[in-house]
Design a protein around this motif. Structure first.
Motif, PDB file in Angstrom:
ATOM      1  N   VAL A 205      12.424  18.027  67.850  1.00  0.00           N
ATOM      2  CA  VAL A 205      11.916  19.352  67.471  1.00  0.00           C
ATOM      3  C   VAL A 205      12.650  20.441  68.241  1.00  0.00           C
ATOM      4  CG1 VAL A 205       9.893  20.856  67.407  1.00  0.00           C
ATOM      5  CG2 VAL A 205       9.652  18.425  66.852  1.00  0.00           C
ATOM      6  N   SER A 206      12.792  20.265  69.541  1.00  0.00           N
ATOM      7  CA  SER A 206      13.425  21.316  70.361  1.00  0.00           C
ATOM      8  C   SER A 206      14.885  21.525  69.970  1.00  0.00           C
ATOM      9  CB  SER A 206      13.319  20.967  71.848  1.00  0.00           C
ATOM     10  OG  SER A 206      13.909  19.718  72.106  1.00  0.00           O
ATOM     11  N   VAL A 207      15.610  20.451  69.660  1.00  0.00           N
ATOM     12  CA  VAL A 207      17.012  20.568  69.252  1.00  0.00           C
ATOM     13  C   VAL A 207      17.122  21.289  67.911  1.00  0.00           C
ATOM     14  CG1 VAL A 207      19.045  19.262  68.505  1.00  0.00           C
ATOM     15  CG2 VAL A 207      17.799  18.568  70.558  1.00  0.00           C
ATOM     16  N   LYS A 208      16.271  20.930  66.961  1.00  0.00           N
ATOM     17  CA  LYS A 208      16.271  21.572  65.650  1.00  0.00           C
ATOM     18  C   LYS A 208      15.975  23.066  65.777  1.00  0.00           C
ATOM     19  CE  LYS A 208      16.873  18.436  62.320  1.00  0.00           C
ATOM     20  NZ  LYS A 208      17.799  18.595  61.172  1.00  0.00           N
ATOM     21  N   PHE A 209      14.965  23.382  66.572  1.00  0.00           N
ATOM     22  CA  PHE A 209      14.583  24.786  66.737  1.00  0.00           C
ATOM     23  C   PHE A 209      15.696  25.594  67.401  1.00  0.00           C
ATOM     24  CE2 PHE A 209       9.870  25.659  66.132  1.00  0.00           C
ATOM     25  CZ  PHE A 209       9.728  24.658  65.176  1.00  0.00           C
ATOM     26  N   ALA A 210      16.290  25.031  68.452  1.00  0.00           N
ATOM     27  CA  ALA A 210      17.350  25.732  69.172  1.00  0.00           C
ATOM     28  C   ALA A 210      18.540  26.009  68.260  1.00  0.00           C
ATOM     29  CB  ALA A 210      17.780  24.923  70.385  1.00  0.00           C
TER      30      ALA A 210
END
Length: 312
Positions: A205-210
């Motif tokens: 999730v964090s990679v996608k959002f970033a």
């Protein structure tokens, strides 16, 4: 149950010539000849392979903790209704991250600062429920009307039981699909999303959002550890039982199991996974994935594995 040879010798006289068609049902075998239809109550048969040769091991479930209701027998019942013996061994133990209660309390007390809440497991809801009970009523109303993004129908149902009125993304089967849904259905703002996650969650999730410029704050709301004595129980099972198939239900199950399983995988044992994320974890460990269920449901798993249970 009686032998197949005896069964047919009792039905047809020696030398009798008939055309036989058969259909396999969960309740037995239906044999149709040119003159009659005969129903025989028996074990589920497919291509002549008796079900006793298949024993499926589910590496799923966990030691329960207060507040969690989990139907761990659903897969076992579904498979056994179709003539396949299966057993489950829980690799993981879950606990609420009580040490982060004050951190979540502070965040929820200012819930208007977030674009929405994200929960990828129903276990994350336990700490959320605990904190909500300690907030003022007017603040609780704000929280329950805040968009809550969830993975899967079971997490959505659990959130709705807590009276969240704006649950989204329940059709998503994993964190990556949920992240893609959020990014495609909302606009990037200066307000972050609040992600309630486990201690060893993947950075999906964090990679996608970033990558899209979205802001994300994470709070660990539950912890995953290896279930006590799991490796010893797993090794004993693999030595004592003729396991034909092993199904992994999570990446954590893969990491905790591999030290033992690598001694047995490849010796006639087929390996499968629930979802692409768990399949990728196996592939990263150089373990061949023989079958993959597209959804965390007994039907999806059975459909993916049945060609390996009864090879043509």
């Amino acid at each position: 149950m009686f032998a197949q040879e005896d069964m047919f010798s009792n039905i047809f006289q020696e030398g009798q010539s008939v055309i036989v068609h058969y259909v396999v049902l969960a309740s037995g075998l239906v044999i149709e000849t040119s003159s009659t239809v005969i129903r025989i109550q028996c074990d589920l048969l497919m291509t002549g392979e008796p079900s006793r040769k298949n024993l499926v091991l589910f590496l799923k479930g966990a030691a329960r903790f207060s507040g969690e209701v989990e139907n761990r027998d659903l897969y076992i019942r579904y498979f056994e209704e179709r003539g396949v013996k299966s057993i489950a061994l829980p690799p993981l133990s879950y606990s609420v991250a009580y040490e982060n209660e004050s951190l979540l309390y502070e965040a929820l007390n200012n819930v208007n600062a977030y674009s929405g809440l994200i929960v990828t497991s129903k276990r994350a809801l336990l700490l959320l429920q605990l904190v909500i009970k300690k907030l003022e009523e007017h603040q609780v109303k704000k929280i329950l009307s805040t968009p809550l993004y969830v993975v899967g129908p079971s997490t959505k149902l659990a959130a709705e039981k807590l009276f969240f009125i704006d649950c989204r993304g329940g059709h998503s089967h994993n964190a990556q699909a949920l992240a893609e849904y959020i990014l495609s259905s909302s606009s990037a703002t200066s307000s972050p999303f609040l992600y309630l996650c486990g201690n060893n969650h993947l950075r999906t999730v964090s990679v996608k959002f970033a990558s899209k410029g979205y802001l994300l704050e994470e709070i660990i709301s539950y912890k995953i550890t290896e279930n006590e004595g799991f490796k010893e129980k797993l090794k004993a099972l693999l030595v004592q039982e003729a396991i034909s198939h092993i199904v992994f239900f999570s990446p954590s199950a893969v990491s905790f199991s591999l030290p033992v399983l690598l001694q047995f995988i490849g010796k006639g044992v087929r390996v499968g996974a629930i979802g692409k994320t768990t399949s990728s974890s196996l592939a990263d460990a150089n373990v061949r994935v023989d079958f993959e269920a597209q959804a965390p449901q007994p039907t999806a798993l059975f459909n993916s594995i049945k060609s390996h249970l009864w090879p043509e």
